[in-house]
Design a protein around this motif. Sequence first.
Motif, PDB file in Angstrom:
ATOM      1  N   HIS A  41       0.842  -1.199   0.000  1.00 46.82           N
ATOM      2  CA  HIS A  41       0.000   0.000   0.000  1.00 46.82           C
ATOM      3  C   HIS A  41       0.878   1.250   0.000  1.00 46.82           C
ATOM      4  O   HIS A  41       0.676   2.185  -0.787  1.00 46.82           O
ATOM      5  CB  HIS A  41      -0.911  -0.022   1.231  1.00 46.82           C
ATOM      6  N   ALA A  42       1.880   1.242   0.876  1.00 44.11           N
ATOM      7  CA  ALA A  42       2.783   2.396   0.975  1.00 44.11           C
ATOM      8  C   ALA A  42       3.543   2.597  -0.335  1.00 44.11           C
ATOM      9  O   ALA A  42       3.666   3.725  -0.838  1.00 44.11           O
ATOM     10  CB  ALA A  42       3.754   2.199   2.129  1.00 44.11           C
ATOM     11  N   ARG A  45       1.268   4.050  -2.909  1.00 41.34           N
ATOM     12  CA  ARG A  45       1.002   5.475  -2.697  1.00 41.34           C
ATOM     13  C   ARG A  45       2.167   6.334  -3.200  1.00 41.34           C
ATOM     14  O   ARG A  45       1.959   7.425  -3.746  1.00 41.34           O
ATOM     15  CB  ARG A  45       0.755   5.755  -1.207  1.00 41.34           C
ATOM     16  N   GLU A  48       2.032   6.275  -6.941  1.00 45.15           N
ATOM     17  CA  GLU A  48       0.874   7.077  -7.348  1.00 45.15           C
ATOM     18  C   GLU A  48       1.176   8.581  -7.259  1.00 45.15           C
ATOM     19  O   GLU A  48       0.843   9.348  -8.171  1.00 45.15           O
ATOM     20  CB  GLU A  48      -0.312   6.747  -6.453  1.00 45.15           C
ATOM     21  N   ALA A  49       1.826   8.976  -6.169  1.00 45.34           N
ATOM     22  CA  ALA A  49       2.157  10.398  -5.992  1.00 45.34           C
ATOM     23  C   ALA A  49       3.070  10.876  -7.129  1.00 45.34           C
ATOM     24  O   ALA A  49       2.882  11.980  -7.669  1.00 45.34           O
ATOM     25  CB  ALA A  49       2.841  10.612  -4.641  1.00 45.34           C
ATOM     26  N   ALA A  94      -6.685  10.561  -7.321  1.00 40.86           N
ATOM     27  CA  ALA A  94      -5.998  10.602  -6.030  1.00 40.86           C
ATOM     28  C   ALA A  94      -6.952  10.174  -4.914  1.00 40.86           C
ATOM     29  O   ALA A  94      -6.592   9.403  -4.027  1.00 40.86           O
ATOM     30  CB  ALA A  94      -5.461  12.005  -5.766  1.00 40.86           C
ATOM     31  N   GLU A  97      -7.465   6.474  -5.038  1.00 45.80           N
ATOM     32  CA  GLU A  97      -6.215   5.697  -5.016  1.00 45.80           C
ATOM     33  C   GLU A  97      -6.174   4.702  -6.183  1.00 45.80           C
ATOM     34  O   GLU A  97      -5.851   3.530  -6.019  1.00 45.80           O
ATOM     35  CB  GLU A  97      -6.055   4.946  -3.699  1.00 45.80           C
ATOM     36  N   ALA A 100      -2.540   3.356  -6.746  1.00 47.70           N
ATOM     37  CA  ALA A 100      -2.057   2.592  -5.591  1.00 47.70           C
ATOM     38  C   ALA A 100      -2.779   1.257  -5.457  1.00 47.70           C
ATOM     39  O   ALA A 100      -2.182   0.248  -5.090  1.00 47.70           O
ATOM     40  CB  ALA A 100      -2.234   3.419  -4.318  1.00 47.70           C
ATOM     41  N   ARG A 101      -4.061   1.261  -5.777  1.00 45.74           N
ATOM     42  CA  ARG A 101      -4.837   0.023  -5.624  1.00 45.74           C
ATOM     43  C   ARG A 101      -4.317  -1.105  -6.489  1.00 45.74           C
ATOM     44  O   ARG A 101      -4.507  -2.272  -6.183  1.00 45.74           O
ATOM     45  CB  ARG A 101      -6.318   0.284  -5.926  1.00 45.74           C
TER      46      ARG A 101
END
Length: 217
Positions: A41-42, A45, A48-49, A94, A97, A100-101
Amino acid sequence: MVTQSVSSCAFPLSLDCRDSDTPGALRLFERQALELPNLMHALGRVVEAILLSVMWVGLPLAPIIVSAVSGDLSFLRNYRQTLRQAARQIRAMAKAEVIARRFYNEKRAAEQSVSWKIEGECSHCGECCLFQTCVFLDHDEEGRSRCRIYGNWFFNRLTCAEYPMTKDDIELYACPSFRAEPVRQVAQVRLGRHVIPVVARNAVPDSTVESGASPRP
Ligand code: SF4
Ligand code: SF4
């Protein structure tokens, strides 16, 4: 002694686990297994960012890219409108997510399939299209959502192509048509209320029967 250790180990291919009978080692690996989704998950993220930042910087190119992906030049002709829509979409990406997903949703779906079974049929409200912000979202004459790139090479790489994978996916967009049914409840419905309970010798525990009776397709 070694055989007993292997059979009770959650990581049978792990050398460390195979060579040790200490409960502490097992606890360490179990903790790592629980932390893995959080790590993914981290990581998701972070990726994704980075990607969303790139998309913000490249926003002026969005109408060109959207036209190329869809093969529809109207996106380019309506440059300003496409630009505004693309900005809304990035904010929604965003919030949901979306990128990220991709890092953890498959594993989450596998875990949830033990307890939840997803049922339903899309009624085309358009909510799962990034809260109706996706630039490719269109509607037919009856107001039903329609994807302008459905089935093309780009669509098949998107998260939305697999929606809904999990109970969380359904809740995220408050989908009105799909639902996550508890596996226990599905098993009871299938068995009916008039089944005479029979307890056989060496019977498997209830929880095993229930989870095995309704595997996720
Ligand atoms: S939110 Fe549910 S009903 Fe609405 S378009 Fe998506 S899958 Fe279909
Ligand atoms: S299904 Fe089409 S319109 Fe909906 S989010 Fe995916 S790409 Fe966008």
